[in-house]
Design an enzyme around this catalytic site. Structure first.
Site, PDB file in Angstrom:
ATOM      1  N   LYS A   9      -9.235 -49.354  -3.156  1.00 27.69           N
ATOM      2  CA  LYS A   9      -8.791 -50.547  -2.444  1.00 27.69           C
ATOM      3  C   LYS A   9      -9.694 -51.761  -2.707  1.00 27.69           C
ATOM      4  O   LYS A   9     -10.766 -51.629  -3.296  1.00 27.69           O
ATOM      5  CB  LYS A   9      -8.708 -50.232  -0.947  1.00 27.69           C
ATOM      6  CG  LYS A   9      -7.642 -49.187  -0.622  1.00 27.69           C
ATOM      7  CD  LYS A   9      -7.550 -48.950   0.864  1.00 27.69           C
ATOM      8  CE  LYS A   9      -6.437 -47.965   1.201  1.00 27.69           C
ATOM      9  NZ  LYS A   9      -6.349 -47.771   2.672  1.00 27.69           N
ATOM     10  N   PHE A  57       0.025 -51.031  12.251  1.00 26.71           N
ATOM     11  CA  PHE A  57      -0.955 -51.479  11.253  1.00 26.71           C
ATOM     12  C   PHE A  57      -0.326 -51.971   9.953  1.00 26.71           C
ATOM     13  O   PHE A  57      -1.040 -52.443   9.058  1.00 26.71           O
ATOM     14  CB  PHE A  57      -1.943 -50.344  10.927  1.00 26.71           C
ATOM     15  CG  PHE A  57      -1.303 -49.109  10.352  1.00 26.71           C
ATOM     16  CD1 PHE A  57      -0.971 -49.035   9.003  1.00 26.71           C
ATOM     17  CD2 PHE A  57      -1.038 -48.016  11.158  1.00 26.71           C
ATOM     18  CE1 PHE A  57      -0.381 -47.893   8.464  1.00 26.71           C
ATOM     19  CE2 PHE A  57      -0.454 -46.869  10.631  1.00 26.71           C
ATOM     20  CZ  PHE A  57      -0.126 -46.812   9.285  1.00 26.71           C
ATOM     21  N   ARG A  85      -7.644 -35.349  -0.867  1.00 29.68           N
ATOM     22  CA  ARG A  85      -7.685 -35.723   0.546  1.00 29.68           C
ATOM     23  C   ARG A  85      -9.000 -35.261   1.184  1.00 29.68           C
ATOM     24  O   ARG A  85      -9.570 -35.951   2.030  1.00 29.68           O
ATOM     25  CB  ARG A  85      -6.457 -35.205   1.289  1.00 29.68           C
ATOM     26  CG  ARG A  85      -5.188 -35.934   0.789  1.00 29.68           C
ATOM     27  CD  ARG A  85      -3.972 -35.646   1.615  1.00 29.68           C
ATOM     28  NE  ARG A  85      -3.990 -36.293   2.916  1.00 29.68           N
ATOM     29  CZ  ARG A  85      -3.846 -37.599   3.115  1.00 29.68           C
ATOM     30  NH1 ARG A  85      -3.686 -38.422   2.091  1.00 29.68           N
ATOM     31  NH2 ARG A  85      -3.852 -38.087   4.341  1.00 29.68           N
ATOM     32  N   THR A  91      -9.166 -40.769   7.594  1.00 30.84           N
ATOM     33  CA  THR A  91      -8.758 -42.171   7.517  1.00 30.84           C
ATOM     34  C   THR A  91      -9.773 -43.080   8.206  1.00 30.84           C
ATOM     35  O   THR A  91     -10.130 -44.132   7.689  1.00 30.84           O
ATOM     36  CB  THR A  91      -7.361 -42.361   8.147  1.00 30.84           C
ATOM     37  OG1 THR A  91      -6.446 -41.523   7.448  1.00 30.84           O
ATOM     38  CG2 THR A  91      -6.905 -43.799   8.064  1.00 30.84           C
ATOM     39  N   ARG A 102     -14.869 -41.984   2.049  1.00 30.99           N
ATOM     40  CA  ARG A 102     -14.715 -42.921   3.170  1.00 30.99           C
ATOM     41  C   ARG A 102     -15.971 -42.974   4.038  1.00 30.99           C
ATOM     42  O   ARG A 102     -16.344 -44.049   4.513  1.00 30.99           O
ATOM     43  CB  ARG A 102     -13.488 -42.561   3.990  1.00 30.99           C
ATOM     44  CG  ARG A 102     -12.195 -42.927   3.249  1.00 30.99           C
ATOM     45  CD  ARG A 102     -10.982 -42.514   4.023  1.00 30.99           C
ATOM     46  NE  ARG A 102      -9.767 -43.034   3.400  1.00 30.99           N
ATOM     47  CZ  ARG A 102      -8.577 -42.465   3.556  1.00 30.99           C
ATOM     48  NH1 ARG A 102      -8.446 -41.377   4.303  1.00 30.99           N
ATOM     49  NH2 ARG A 102      -7.522 -42.986   2.964  1.00 30.99           N
ATOM     50  N   ASN A 112     -10.891 -48.901   4.203  1.00 28.50           N
ATOM     51  CA  ASN A 112     -11.411 -47.532   4.112  1.00 28.50           C
ATOM     52  C   ASN A 112     -11.481 -47.017   2.675  1.00 28.50           C
ATOM     53  O   ASN A 112     -11.474 -45.813   2.438  1.00 28.50           O
ATOM     54  CB  ASN A 112     -10.637 -46.589   5.026  1.00 28.50           C
ATOM     55  CG  ASN A 112      -9.192 -46.410   4.631  1.00 28.50           C
ATOM     56  OD1 ASN A 112      -8.741 -46.925   3.609  1.00 28.50           O
ATOM     57  ND2 ASN A 112      -8.448 -45.667   5.431  1.00 28.50           N
ATOM     58  N   HIS A 115      -6.889 -44.805  -1.085  1.00 26.82           N
ATOM     59  CA  HIS A 115      -5.609 -44.235  -0.670  1.00 26.82           C
ATOM     60  C   HIS A 115      -5.383 -43.001  -1.519  1.00 26.82           C
ATOM     61  O   HIS A 115      -5.722 -42.985  -2.700  1.00 26.82           O
ATOM     62  CB  HIS A 115      -4.463 -45.227  -0.911  1.00 26.82           C
ATOM     63  CG  HIS A 115      -3.105 -44.586  -0.857  1.00 26.82           C
ATOM     64  ND1 HIS A 115      -2.384 -44.502   0.306  1.00 26.82           N
ATOM     65  CD2 HIS A 115      -2.364 -43.964  -1.819  1.00 26.82           C
ATOM     66  CE1 HIS A 115      -1.241 -43.860   0.050  1.00 26.82           C
ATOM     67  NE2 HIS A 115      -1.207 -43.531  -1.231  1.00 26.82           N
TER      68      HIS A 115
END
Length: 138
Positions: A9, A57, A85, A91, A102, A112, A115
């Site tokens: 991100k 969100f 994951r 998250t 994260r 965070n 994705h």
């Protein structure tokens, strides 16, 4: 072998952490078989995250995703979706395990850092959103 989508991100690209995140990915027995740096438009972000359109969100997430470039990737490995994951962490970075992307890199629950697809079915849809088969080299 399974594939999953990863997005680094804008908070990662802004802080020049692409290499550090890629190192975590590769150390987790996932191979990066496609990767490109792009700038999403608001319309593209809204289309990609449309599944969350009704969530509170949604607008903030889409607005954040267009604040800077992102790096989209296709990862491949055994049980790639679940493996990635785990590597990403929860998250909310405050709830993420020590040593996860994260926990170590995220700035907030919104910023965070990464994705990842939540299922093999969604991975296929998400990968095709960003990549043609010609761009994926296993």
């Amino acid at each position: 072998m399974q594939r999953t989508l990863s997005i680094l991100k804008p908070d990662v690209t802004r802080r020049n952490l692409t290499g550090a995140v890629n190192e975590r990915i590769e150390k987790s027995d996932l191979r990066i078989i496609a990767q490109k740096r792009i700038q999403l438009s608001l319309e593209q972000a809204q289309k990609f995250y449309a599944v969350h359109r009704e969530r509170a969100f949604f607008n903030d997430l889409c607005d954040f995703m267009v604040t800077g470039p992102v790096v989209v990737q296709v990862l491949e490995g055994n049980n790639a979706v679940d493996n990635y994951r785990t590597v990403m962490g929860a998250t909310n970075p405050a709830n993420a395990e020590e040593g996860t992307i994260r926990r170590d890199f995220a700035e907030s629950i919104e910023a965070n850092s990464v994705h990842g697809s939540d299922s093999a079915e969604n991975a296929a849809i998400e990968i095709s959103f960003f990549f043609s088969e010609m761009e994926i080299v296993g």
